[in-house]
Structure formats: structure tokens, C-alpha cells
Design a protein around this motif. Structure first.
Motif, PDB file in Angstrom:
ATOM      1  N   VAL A  82       0.680   8.531  23.454  1.00 35.84           N
ATOM      2  CA  VAL A  82       0.251   9.482  24.475  1.00 35.84           C
ATOM      3  C   VAL A  82       0.517   8.887  25.853  1.00 35.84           C
ATOM      4  N   PRO A  83       0.834   9.631  26.901  1.00 37.34           N
ATOM      5  CA  PRO A  83       1.070  11.068  26.918  1.00 37.34           C
ATOM      6  C   PRO A  83       2.519  11.418  26.615  1.00 37.34           C
ATOM      7  N   TYR A  84       2.778  12.673  26.223  1.00 33.26           N
ATOM      8  CA  TYR A  84       4.134  13.177  26.047  1.00 33.26           C
ATOM      9  C   TYR A  84       4.650  13.811  27.348  1.00 33.26           C
ATOM     10  N   GLY A  85       3.746  14.309  28.172  1.00 35.72           N
ATOM     11  CA  GLY A  85       4.116  15.171  29.295  1.00 35.72           C
ATOM     12  C   GLY A  85       4.971  14.517  30.359  1.00 35.72           C
ATOM     13  N   THR A  86       4.965  13.195  30.430  1.00 30.48           N
ATOM     14  CA  THR A  86       5.757  12.491  31.431  1.00 30.48           C
ATOM     15  C   THR A  86       7.020  11.879  30.819  1.00 30.48           C
ATOM     16  N   VAL A 121      10.264  12.834  23.204  1.00 34.57           N
ATOM     17  CA  VAL A 121       9.204  13.699  22.660  1.00 34.57           C
ATOM     18  C   VAL A 121       9.670  14.346  21.349  1.00 34.57           C
ATOM     19  N   THR A 122      10.942  14.699  21.264  1.00 35.27           N
ATOM     20  CA  THR A 122      11.476  15.285  20.024  1.00 35.27           C
ATOM     21  C   THR A 122      11.448  14.257  18.890  1.00 35.27           C
ATOM     22  N   ARG A 123      11.832  13.023  19.213  1.00 35.24           N
ATOM     23  CA  ARG A 123      11.825  11.967  18.189  1.00 35.24           C
ATOM     24  C   ARG A 123      10.401  11.756  17.649  1.00 35.24           C
ATOM     25  N   TYR A 124       9.424  11.678  18.566  1.00 38.16           N
ATOM     26  CA  TYR A 124       8.032  11.486  18.140  1.00 38.16           C
ATOM     27  C   TYR A 124       7.535  12.693  17.336  1.00 38.16           C
ATOM     28  N   SER A 125       7.907  13.885  17.768  1.00 39.84           N
ATOM     29  CA  SER A 125       7.441  15.102  17.085  1.00 39.84           C
ATOM     30  C   SER A 125       7.953  15.148  15.645  1.00 39.84           C
ATOM     31  N   CYS A 137       0.672  20.983  21.130  1.00 41.46           N
ATOM     32  CA  CYS A 137       0.954  20.258  22.372  1.00 41.46           C
ATOM     33  C   CYS A 137       1.993  21.079  23.112  1.00 41.46           C
ATOM     34  N   ASN A 138       1.694  21.448  24.345  1.00 36.06           N
ATOM     35  CA  ASN A 138       2.623  22.278  25.095  1.00 36.06           C
ATOM     36  C   ASN A 138       3.969  21.591  25.317  1.00 36.06           C
ATOM     37  N   THR A 139       3.948  20.287  25.641  1.00 31.66           N
ATOM     38  CA  THR A 139       5.196  19.576  25.909  1.00 31.66           C
ATOM     39  C   THR A 139       6.077  19.550  24.667  1.00 31.66           C
ATOM     40  N   ALA A 140       5.491  19.204  23.514  1.00 30.19           N
ATOM     41  CA  ALA A 140       6.262  19.172  22.269  1.00 30.19           C
ATOM     42  C   ALA A 140       6.741  20.572  21.896  1.00 30.19           C
ATOM     43  N   SER A 141       5.890  21.580  22.101  1.00 24.57           N
ATOM     44  CA  SER A 141       6.310  22.961  21.828  1.00 24.57           C
ATOM     45  C   SER A 141       7.481  23.353  22.728  1.00 24.57           C
ATOM     46  N   LEU A 154      12.252  20.873  15.197  1.00 20.13           N
ATOM     47  CA  LEU A 154      11.247  20.907  14.123  1.00 20.13           C
ATOM     48  C   LEU A 154      11.561  22.034  13.136  1.00 20.13           C
ATOM     49  N   GLU A 155      11.911  23.198  13.663  1.00 20.19           N
ATOM     50  CA  GLU A 155      12.223  24.332  12.786  1.00 20.19           C
ATOM     51  C   GLU A 155      13.439  24.035  11.922  1.00 20.19           C
ATOM     52  N   ALA A 156      14.412  23.334  12.497  1.00 21.54           N
ATOM     53  CA  ALA A 156      15.616  23.014  11.729  1.00 21.54           C
ATOM     54  C   ALA A 156      15.323  21.985  10.650  1.00 21.54           C
TER      55      ALA A 156
END
Lengths: 271, 271
Positions: free
Chosen positions: A43-47, A53-57, A76-80, A87-89
Motif C-alpha cells: 500500500v498505497p497503489y494510488g501513487t 499496480v497491474t502486476r500487484y493486482s 480499489c479504485n486505482t486497481a479498477s 484481470l478479465e483476460a
């Protein structure tokens, strides 16, 4: 695709903020079991960048899949904002982020006066809310602003008083001036600062957070796909995992969840 | 132990803050080559547990060792406070943290009125400054306080004005009241907030940061062990690595280093 209706719902966030989404999920879907993962070691992802962030997600999702979840909520808004396509793929289960439901909730509230969006630097830089709002209503006027100090203020528990108020004024004065009628709280920490945000933007601006709308979206999706847990099948269970030591998460998290967190287990995803 | 005098000095921090230490190193040791690593994909360290900060520190050190460094400078107060014993045990080269030099500098400045220490939650919780100060002077009176919002304020560039001033008042009023004559800025971000900190604690309190003292300690150690690079052997080189994308580091880092950073290379240590 018919879902396994017995698996839990998986939810992840960079830390405690996503517990506000979990709280709404529990209220809307009281028979569902849940597994929550807070990535408190990173944490945090936002910065951070979209790449990181994609790798962590993806790591977080992989862990939750191993727990047998039937659906993934990216709370999480940033990850979304940056990691949803990846993630969907990668995942064989449905994935629900908080941006599209939040955008729909904002469009349901606005009276044509423009929609404001506040969030982390990562969320705002991505333009994800702007795209989601314009996809649903090509004529909507959107104004966005990153508010990097809101997360540390909420984490520190400084939610009332001069410092958060002056900080909110600095970030939000332009929204008050330029007249939006709806403001999306595009980060799960921001509802804790609702008081000072409302004071700055005034009573005519509706504040929208996506926790409620996301829970409704999950309920609708599971209903449509026949994936709801049946009442009385077994008492639902709620498990909590974190990537740093659990003490602070358990303590601070209760404030976000609105009920005690009995325990959280530490897992290492930084391999 | 005689060091290889041709290798660079390795320096790591959780992000950009440690560049203030690198700046002092470059000024004191102009013939030395350096390799700097900013762990920007996992920043900040100050709010994380000792266990996680130690794990990240060992990864960082391992990477710098692979770059052939002859000495490691832990330019992060939190990592110095919690991970120094683990680093010393794991590495075949000398390791210099910022806490002991900072504590020595504070003791050289105090006139017996007590030493204040401010830092991240991780640094203050560790008690490392308290121990270092008391080890050198059993009679010293030490007062510590964590200031979690100072790092995000410095990162956001809010170093003057009402918000940082009121924040500093909230954190530091007790130091002004209880009378310390020296205040250790126990986080490499805090020198950027020197203005408001000085305004709150008043002109009679000396502000000490450890960058200068740490550079002196490194110079002394290399001199003593015959590990100094010789002038004219080859022009010194300065390499920069980060774990997130480099753009923001290069831009913000220049403010901390006091000179442009030509480029930084991204490396993945999260395996």
C-alpha cells in the motif's frame, strides 16, 4: 456461464479502504461467504504506475483464486482504473470493479450540472471515470482532480478540523466555483472525509461513493448467472488476509467495516 | 579488512528521500562512483512493519551487491532503524545506516536541554534513535514523535503555507512546550519541511539531519580501511535504479539531489 454458487466472493484492495465495499456486500448479500485480501505490504497503489499496480493486482487475484472464489471484486479504485482489462483476460471468473458502478450511480444523481471526480493520482491519470461516464452519456460534462493527501489524512484519522478542511479547500475550490452538481468520491478512503468535503463543496452537490453501487452490481450479476448462495445452505464465513503484519489492519479496519474483524492472516505475495 | 577501492558506493532508500544523503556523499567524496536504488514500487517504508521493511531491505542490498558495490549506505531512516542488524549479518561489505551518525550529530549540538526526534511511525516505534542517543550519552533526555503526514506533504510539494504549518503545530507543539534544544529530522523527507518546522519550534532549537553526518561517517570508514577511490583513476559514474517506472523519480528526485538526474533504470525486485 453458470457459477459455482458455493464458493466465496473474493475482494481485494491495497489496504483497508476496500472494507467499505465489503461492508456493502455483506449488507446486500448476507448469505454469501467472502474472502478479503488487503495488500498492506505494498500500500498505497494510488501513487504508483499502472504497470506496477497491474502486476500487484494479478498476484492478488491469483491468491484469491486459490481460495476458490466464484467472483472477484476489485474494491480499489486505482486497481479498477488501470488493471481491470488484464484481470478479465487472466481470470476464469467474473470480475467487478468499482468504477463502472460508481459512474452509473453518479449519472443517476446528476441533474445535468456536471459531474466531478476526485481520486488518487493513478485513478485520475488513467481517465477511467471520464471514459465510463462518457460511455454512458456522451453529453456529460466531467471535471477531475487528484487529491493525494486525502488517503494519508484518512489513514491518520485526521478527518475533522483545520488541516483536512484547508486541504479539502485547496483541492476542491474549483469544483465549488465551476459548479458541478455531483461529486464522485473515487477512492474508498474518501467517505471518511465526507464531512469536510461536503462543507467545502456545499449542500447542493451530491456526494457519490461506489461501495453501494458496486454491491448492487455484484448482486445483479450473481442473480442473473444463478450464482447466489442459497439461504440456509451453510452459515456464511468471512476470511481476511493481509500481506503485512495484521495488527494495524484488524484495528483500523474495524472503523471501515463497521464491525470487529476477529482475525486476519498474513500471507507473502511478494515472491 | 581492506576494501576494493574501485567499486562504487551503493545507496538505497524507499524512494527519493535518500537522494539528500547521496548529495552529501557526492560533496564529501567527489571521486567515488555511486549506485542508487529507490524502491519506488514499494514506497513508503515508514508505515510498514519491521518484518516487511527488513525483507525489502535485504532484496535491495542483494541487487546492489550484484552491481559490485564496496560499501552499502542505508539512506532510509526506517530501514536503518529496523533492518541494520539483518543487513550486517547478511552482507560481506560494510553497512552504514543514518541513525548512528544522526544521533552523534544531535549530541554534538545539544546544550543539555534535551533532544527531540521526529520520524515515520516505523522509525519512532523501533526506538532506534532513543537507543543510539542513550548508548552515546546515558544521561540524555529524549522525546520522540511520529509525524506520518510529513512524508506525503513533502512528496506533494506542500512545504509552505497553512496546511504544513498547522500540521507541524499539531505534531510539534509538545516539543516547543517541553523544551528540547535540538530536534533530529529523522526522515530524509523532512529537510524539505525545515521552514515550517523551524517556525513552530522556534529559533532556539537546532535542527539536525543525518545526511551530512552520514557522509562524514562513510568518508571516515573508507579512509580508515583504505577503500577510498583515488583521484584521477577514472571519472566517477553515478547510476540510478528504481523499482517503479522512472519518470516521476527523475523529475522529483532532482529537487532532492540538487542536480539533474540524467536517467534511471527500472528493475523488478518483487520476485
Amino acid at each position: 456461464m453458470r457459477q459455482n454458487s458455493h464458493g466465496p466472493i473474493g475482494v481485494f484492495d491495497s489496504g483497508v479502504g476496500g472494507l467499505t465495499v465489503l461492508k456493502s456486500l455483506m449488507a446486500h448479500l448476507p448469505h454469501e461467504s467472502t474472502v478479503y485480501l488487503g495488500d498492506t505490504a505494498r500500500v498505497p497503489y494510488g501513487t504508483k504506475s499502472g504497470e506496477v499496480v497491474t502486476r500487484y493486482s494479478l498476484k492478488n487475484a491469483e491468491f484469491l483464486l486459490e481460495q476458490g472464489v466464484k467472483l472477484l471484486v476489485v474494491a480499489c479504485n486505482t486497481a479498477s482504473a488501470v488493471a481491470l482489462p488484464a484481470l478479465e483476460a487472466a481470470l476464469p471468473i467474473p470480475v467487478v470493479g468499482v468504477i463502472a458502478p460508481g459512474a452509473r450511480a453518479a449519472l443517476a444523481r446528476t441533474r445535468g450540472g456536471g459531474v466531478g471526480v476526485i481520486g488518487t493520482p493513478g485513478t485520475i491519470r488513467s481517465g477511467a471515470y471520464q471514459r465510463a461516464l462518457e460511455a454512458a452519456d456522451a453529453k456529460v460534462r466531467v471535471k477531475s482532480r487528484a487529491c493525494p493527501l486525502f488517503v494519508p489524512l484518512a489513514e491518520e484519522g485526521w478527518t475533522t478540523g483545520d488541516v483536512p478542511l484547508l486541504t479539502a479547500r485547496e483541492y476542491l475550490a474549483e469544483f465549488a466555483r465551476e459548479g458541478v452538481d455531483t461529486l464522485v468520491l473515487g477512492c474508498t478512503h474518501y467517505p471518511l472525509l465526507k464531512g469536510v468535503i461536503a462543507e467545502v463543496v456545499g449542500p447542493k452537490v451530491a456526494l457519490v461513493d461506489s461501495a453501494e453501487a458496486t454491491a448492487q452490481a455484484v448482486a445483479a450479476l450473481l442473480t442473473e448467472r444463478g450464482g447466489l448462495a442459497s439461504a440456509g445452505h451453510a452459515a456464511p464465513t468471512h476470511a481476511y488476509y493481509v500481506t503485512d503484519v495484521p495488527e494495524r489492519f484488524v484495528e483500523v479496519g474495524a472503523r471501515f467495516l463497521g464491525r470487529p474483524i476477529p482475525a486476519a492472516e498474513q500471507v507473502d505475495l511478494t515472491f
